[in-house]
Scaffold this active site. Structure first.
Site, PDB file in Angstrom:
ATOM      1  N   SER A  64     -31.355  -3.130  -8.948  1.00 40.33           N
ATOM      2  CA  SER A  64     -31.669  -4.484  -8.501  1.00 40.33           C
ATOM      3  C   SER A  64     -33.047  -4.956  -8.968  1.00 40.33           C
ATOM      4  O   SER A  64     -33.306  -5.077 -10.155  1.00 40.33           O
ATOM      5  CB  SER A  64     -31.536  -4.555  -6.975  1.00 40.33           C
ATOM      6  N   ASP A 278     -30.114  -7.587 -11.074  1.00 44.27           N
ATOM      7  CA  ASP A 278     -28.658  -7.534 -11.125  1.00 44.27           C
ATOM      8  C   ASP A 278     -28.010  -8.834 -10.669  1.00 44.27           C
ATOM      9  O   ASP A 278     -26.804  -8.896 -10.455  1.00 44.27           O
ATOM     10  CB  ASP A 278     -28.117  -6.352 -10.311  1.00 44.27           C
ATOM     11  N   GLU A 395     -31.350 -13.453   3.687  1.00 42.61           N
ATOM     12  CA  GLU A 395     -32.668 -12.872   3.867  1.00 42.61           C
ATOM     13  C   GLU A 395     -33.668 -13.742   3.115  1.00 42.61           C
ATOM     14  O   GLU A 395     -33.311 -14.444   2.164  1.00 42.61           O
ATOM     15  CB  GLU A 395     -32.713 -11.451   3.309  1.00 42.61           C
ATOM     16  N   ALA A 396     -34.923 -13.668   3.507  1.00 39.08           N
ATOM     17  CA  ALA A 396     -35.944 -14.472   2.840  1.00 39.08           C
ATOM     18  C   ALA A 396     -36.013 -14.164   1.353  1.00 39.08           C
ATOM     19  O   ALA A 396     -36.345 -15.023   0.533  1.00 39.08           O
ATOM     20  CB  ALA A 396     -37.307 -14.235   3.488  1.00 39.08           C
ATOM     21  N   ASN A 397     -35.645 -12.931   0.967  1.00 45.01           N
ATOM     22  CA  ASN A 397     -35.743 -12.520  -0.442  1.00 45.01           C
ATOM     23  C   ASN A 397     -34.645 -13.093  -1.329  1.00 45.01           C
ATOM     24  O   ASN A 397     -34.644 -12.876  -2.538  1.00 45.01           O
ATOM     25  CB  ASN A 397     -35.757 -10.995  -0.550  1.00 45.01           C
TER      26      ASN A 397
END
Length: 465
Positions: A64, A278, A395-397
């Site tokens: 990732s 990814d 998620e914030a990411n």
């Protein structure tokens, strides 16, 4: 099980003495040179899992957003979900077993999970663009082959694409064609229909600059570009031809450093986004006329989706004012027609404790959207979102999606075809296209039961672009 063949192939993929890893939300990740034995053994595990659930299982070779020198592996369950939690323990046990214990551990897994040794096994394999990924994929294939499993190697694909392939295969094509062409056609068709309903204030709204993190996203977006409408112009940056994967670029870099990636020149009010290595994370951003950087992270994406859904549902409901819960109650009779049996449609946003508190307050107080908090990790968000007819999580990411229950999806598609009220029918069509674009995994009750109880779930983590 051919004991001698297992010993022979295991010796070709030796485990370093004393080396241990823990399977988690991200699967296994570490330096690429330490993963050969892990990949071989995850090939073994995928065969066992496939036999246990009588379905195709996916294996994605990727780390990732990690540096290029790292690599990793994660298994994909039959409906595009992450590996079932009960099998994470088996993955850890198998990866950490010393050579002389390997056969014993496999036997124990077969007994605990009631694996039918006579059941055929099928595994789909994908990998990212890391220099180590091709060789590690071959180690996976060795593990699959030694236990007699069948496999299809898709080669270079994004993680969401592999999830999609697995879901298509296990729904016998009901969800789509298990090919890259099928993936591109389904998503682009839904996207094209959606933007027809989107008001545009100018040509700039059809342009998007994309930071591909020097990863697989650049390759696959280049392949998908011909499927987009001509007025949609994407401009790819950090395409992997010059720099290293995830180096000073990608979704994680932008989120952590709150600034644009290297190699992407931003002009005021241009629309920009970043994938990770990814392409299963995405964050958006722009620069205003004063030069200030604005990040639209996962929390804001979830909020924007919730606003969109609220406005969409309101189109089909003749009400001068309403709370979100009232919209949902009316949607029961409008779409699900469950009022006759006393059921209600449930929708919620799922967050973790790391979510921006302002987004939580805005969702609850302004939009009147129920918000639920779970432990950190995509698997916890996903499992909680599955409890609702419409579950939104990010998620914030940038990891996240929207899940629709099978009952809700079926009725939406029916309403899009058969509803006589023009406004309601058009609203249902938009929602139908949104379901297809988000590429959520389907939920087949019988298959889900097999997964959760081996003795006897959309590409789930794919993201709107």
């Amino acid at each position: 099980m051919d004991t001698e063949a297992l010993k022979k192939y295991s010796a070709l993929h030796p485990k370093p003495a004393g080396f241990t890893l823990q399977y988690g939300t991200a699967g296994f990740r570490t330096k690429a040179e330490q993963l050969d034995h892990v990949m071989f053994r995850m090939g073994l595990l995928a065969v066992l899992r496939s036999k246990a659930v009588a379905s195709t299982i996916g294996i994605m070779v990727t780390a990732s957003h990690n540096p290029e020198e790292d690599n990793g592996v994660k298994l994909v369950d039959p409906l595009g979900e992450m590996l079932h939690p009960s099998w994470e323990e088996y993955a850890t046990q198998l990866a950490n077993a010393e050579e002389q214990e390997l056969q014993k551990i496999i036997t124990e897994i077969c007994q605990k999970a009631a694996v039918n040794q006579h059941q055929d096994a099928s595994v789909f394999i994908g990998r990212d663009t890391r220099p180590s990924s091709e060789k590690l994929s071959q180690s996976v294939i060795d593990g699959i082959s030694v236990l007699g499993g069948q496999y299809h190697d898709y080669g270079l694909v994004t993680t969401p694409q592999l999830h999609y392939m697995v879901c298509c295969q296990n729904t016998q094509g009901q969800y789509g064609k298990a090919t890259l062409e099928g993936y591109y056609e389904k998503l682009s068709k839904a996207f094209t229909e959606l933007i027809k309903e989107s008001p545009s204030s100018g040509e700039s709204q059809r342009h998007l600059k994309i930071d591909c993190a020097n990863g697989i996203g650049a390759l696959k977006l280049s392949e998908m570009q011909p499927y987009f409408p001509k007025e949609v112009q994407i401009h790819l940056y950090n395409d992997g031809t010059k720099e290293k994967l995830n180096h000073l670029c990608g979704a994680d870099f932008v989120k952590v450093h709150q600034k644009p990636p290297r190699g992407l020149d931003m002009k005021p009010n241009e629309r920009c986004c970043s994938f990770d290595g990814d392409a299963d994370r995405i964050v958006y951003y722009y620069k205003d006329t004063t030069g200030h950087f604005h990040l639209i992270d996962g929390d804001k994406i979830a909020t924007l989706i919730s606003i969109f859904l609220k406005e969409l549902l309101a189109k089909g409901i003749k009400r001068k004012s309403f709370s979100f819960s009232e919209v949902l109650l009316d949607l029961v009779s409008m779409i699900l027609n469950l009022d006759k049996v006393g059921q209600t449609l449930k929708m919620a946003v799922v967050q973790t404790a790391y979510a921006n508190g302002s987004s939580t307050r805005y969702l609850e107080e302004t939009l009147k959207v129920p918000v639920h908090c779970v432990k950190t990790g995509v698997k916890h968000l996903h499992h909680k979102a599955q409890e609702f007819d419409v579950g939104v999580y990010f998620e914030a990411n940038g990891h996240g999606t929207v899940l629709f229950s099978k009952a809700a999806e079926t009725k939406v598609r029916q309403l899009a075809k058969e509803e006589k009220d023009d406004e309601k029918r058009e609203a249902a069509k938009v929602l139908e296209n949104m379901i297809d674009l988000i590429n959520q995994g389907h939920r087949d009750k019988e298959l889900k039961t097999k997964q959760q109880h081996p003795t006897n779930k959309p590409p789930t983590l794919s993201y709107p672009e």
